[in-house]
Design an enzyme around this catalytic site. Sequence first.
Site, PDB file in Angstrom:
ATOM      1  N   ARG A  62       0.843  -1.213   0.000  1.00  0.00           N
ATOM      2  CA  ARG A  62       0.000   0.000   0.000  1.00  0.00           C
ATOM      3  C   ARG A  62       0.871   1.254   0.000  1.00  0.00           C
ATOM      4  NH1 ARG A  62      -2.394   1.546   4.483  1.00  0.00           N
ATOM      5  NH2 ARG A  62      -2.854  -0.597   5.095  1.00  0.00           N
ATOM      6  N   TYR A 115     -16.511  15.035 -15.655  1.00  0.00           N
ATOM      7  CA  TYR A 115     -16.858  13.610 -15.705  1.00  0.00           C
ATOM      8  C   TYR A 115     -17.942  13.356 -14.638  1.00  0.00           C
ATOM      9  CZ  TYR A 115     -16.226   8.587 -15.180  1.00  0.00           C
ATOM     10  OH  TYR A 115     -16.422   7.237 -15.083  1.00  0.00           O
ATOM     11  N   ASP A 187      -7.534  17.358 -14.759  1.00  0.00           N
ATOM     12  CA  ASP A 187      -7.763  15.995 -15.237  1.00  0.00           C
ATOM     13  C   ASP A 187      -7.334  15.951 -16.704  1.00  0.00           C
ATOM     14  OD1 ASP A 187      -8.847  13.641 -16.340  1.00  0.00           O
ATOM     15  OD2 ASP A 187     -10.582  13.671 -15.005  1.00  0.00           O
ATOM     16  N   LYS A 212      -8.199   4.551 -19.380  1.00  0.00           N
ATOM     17  CA  LYS A 212      -8.471   4.993 -20.735  1.00  0.00           C
ATOM     18  C   LYS A 212      -7.204   4.833 -21.599  1.00  0.00           C
ATOM     19  CE  LYS A 212     -12.277   5.982 -18.583  1.00  0.00           C
ATOM     20  NZ  LYS A 212     -12.610   7.269 -18.042  1.00  0.00           N
TER      21      LYS A 212
HETATM   22  C1  PLP Z   1     -13.156   7.715 -16.771  1.00  0.00           C
HETATM   23  C2  PLP Z   1     -12.811   9.061 -16.292  1.00  0.00           C
HETATM   24  C3  PLP Z   1     -12.578   9.319 -14.935  1.00  0.00           C
HETATM   25  C4  PLP Z   1     -12.728   8.250 -13.873  1.00  0.00           C
HETATM   26  O1  PLP Z   1     -11.776   7.241 -14.006  1.00  0.00           O
HETATM   27  P1  PLP Z   1     -12.020   5.707 -13.567  1.00  0.00           P
HETATM   28  O2  PLP Z   1     -10.748   5.049 -13.954  1.00  0.00           O
HETATM   29  O3  PLP Z   1     -13.236   5.229 -14.282  1.00  0.00           O
HETATM   30  O4  PLP Z   1     -12.251   5.742 -12.077  1.00  0.00           O
HETATM   31  C5  PLP Z   1     -12.211  10.597 -14.568  1.00  0.00           C
HETATM   32  N1  PLP Z   1     -12.095  11.590 -15.492  1.00  0.00           N
HETATM   33  C6  PLP Z   1     -12.323  11.379 -16.801  1.00  0.00           C
HETATM   34  C7  PLP Z   1     -12.153  12.501 -17.755  1.00  0.00           C
HETATM   35  C8  PLP Z   1     -12.692  10.119 -17.241  1.00  0.00           C
HETATM   36  O5  PLP Z   1     -12.932   9.924 -18.546  1.00  0.00           O
END
Ligand code: PLP
Length: 398
Positions: A62, A115, A187, A212
């Site tokens: 962790r 998101y 982000d 992603k």
């Molecule tokens: C998918 C996504 C998230 C969240 O990520 P997870 O891996 O699904 O927890 C946050 N921001 C954006 C822009 C996303 O496309």
Amino acid sequence: MSSLDPKKRGFATRAIHAGRDHKDPHGALTSPIYMTSTFEFETAEQGGARFAGEEGGYIYSRLGNPTLTELENKLADLEGAEACLTVASGMGAITSVFWSFVAPGDEILVDETLYGCTFAYFRHGLEKFGITVRHVDMRDPENLAQEISAKTKIVYFETPANPNMRIVDIKAVSEIAHSVDARVVVDNTYMTPYLQNPITLGADIVVHSATKYLGGHGDLMAGVILSSAEDMEQIRYVGLKDMTGAVLSPMNAFLISRGLKTLELRMERHCDNAEKIAAMFEASSKVEKVYFPGLPSFEQHELAKAQMARFGGMVAFELTGGHDAGLKFLNSLDLCKIAVSLGDAETLIEHPASMTHSPYEPEERAKYGITEGLVRISAGLENATDILADLEQALARV
Ligand SMILES: *Cc1c(COP(=O)(O)O)cnc(C)c1O
């Protein structure tokens, strides 16, 4: 000369080679996966010294694991950050950052389009703990300058924003936020470090959903945080260790390191395909509006050109028939898959109002520009002619 200095190497070279800090005892080209929860100490004193921070070395996964460290060093290099932490999901990354730096009474300013689950965390999560969350349309930095105050601890946004592709000027917003010592958190999921580096433009912290593009193959969930070494101490040892516990598995860390070797190649193809999809939609009489930063008709095209290397793999659009036409279109597709998520090899298509952005109330969606007829496409890596043929036959049926 330049190619001999590891810091000056090209992106693909660094994505392949950066991060490995040791030679494998058996000469393995690819690092082994350290599938271990804990680490053995030579002596009791050594264990104590590691806990006290007097001696380096691993303690418990962790807190750190060699497979994660290799990936973290690679990502820090690619994004131009001092430090990186990998976690179990994008939401794990976002929540680990916020739980590290906010306290009751604080205020955070966030963009209007986010998101869906990030929006839900702010609205239904943080607000419950006495943190004031206010939405500001950050497309115009002036709006932020009006709203910001000494109470503001964090300024948070996505650019391009999911799902409607609004762009925020990272440099201008960072300057305003720093005038009151607020941290800027971006982000960068849609762009990846290949297309945009918010820290270089003035942001303090970058988060990614590595589920992603970074993983890139639709087979894992993961998140990434990049920041200064000082901030990362808190994010790792408070946000992750004590607050969220959103630890990434070594197997998934290995798969991301593997995916990163082709990130540049993949992003170029995603960008090529998205440009072709956007151009096809723009020319179609069945499409009312296309949201793609690479189109000269896109409202913030100039800003996009200035801060992004290319325009990414995401396209959003509205069909002339609105909501019903959108659903008919989705149901008429064959090659393209109806699915949320993005950045996979497969072209994925979804309806934000009923899927990813359903955590917003309908009035909030209307207010923040997430219309009921909006459809979002993640351009995959297939041959463009096949993607376009599928989209065209589905358009013909609407
Ligand atoms: C998918 C996504 C998230 C969240 O990520 P997870 O891996 O699904 O927890 C946050 N921001 C954006 C822009 C996303 O496309």
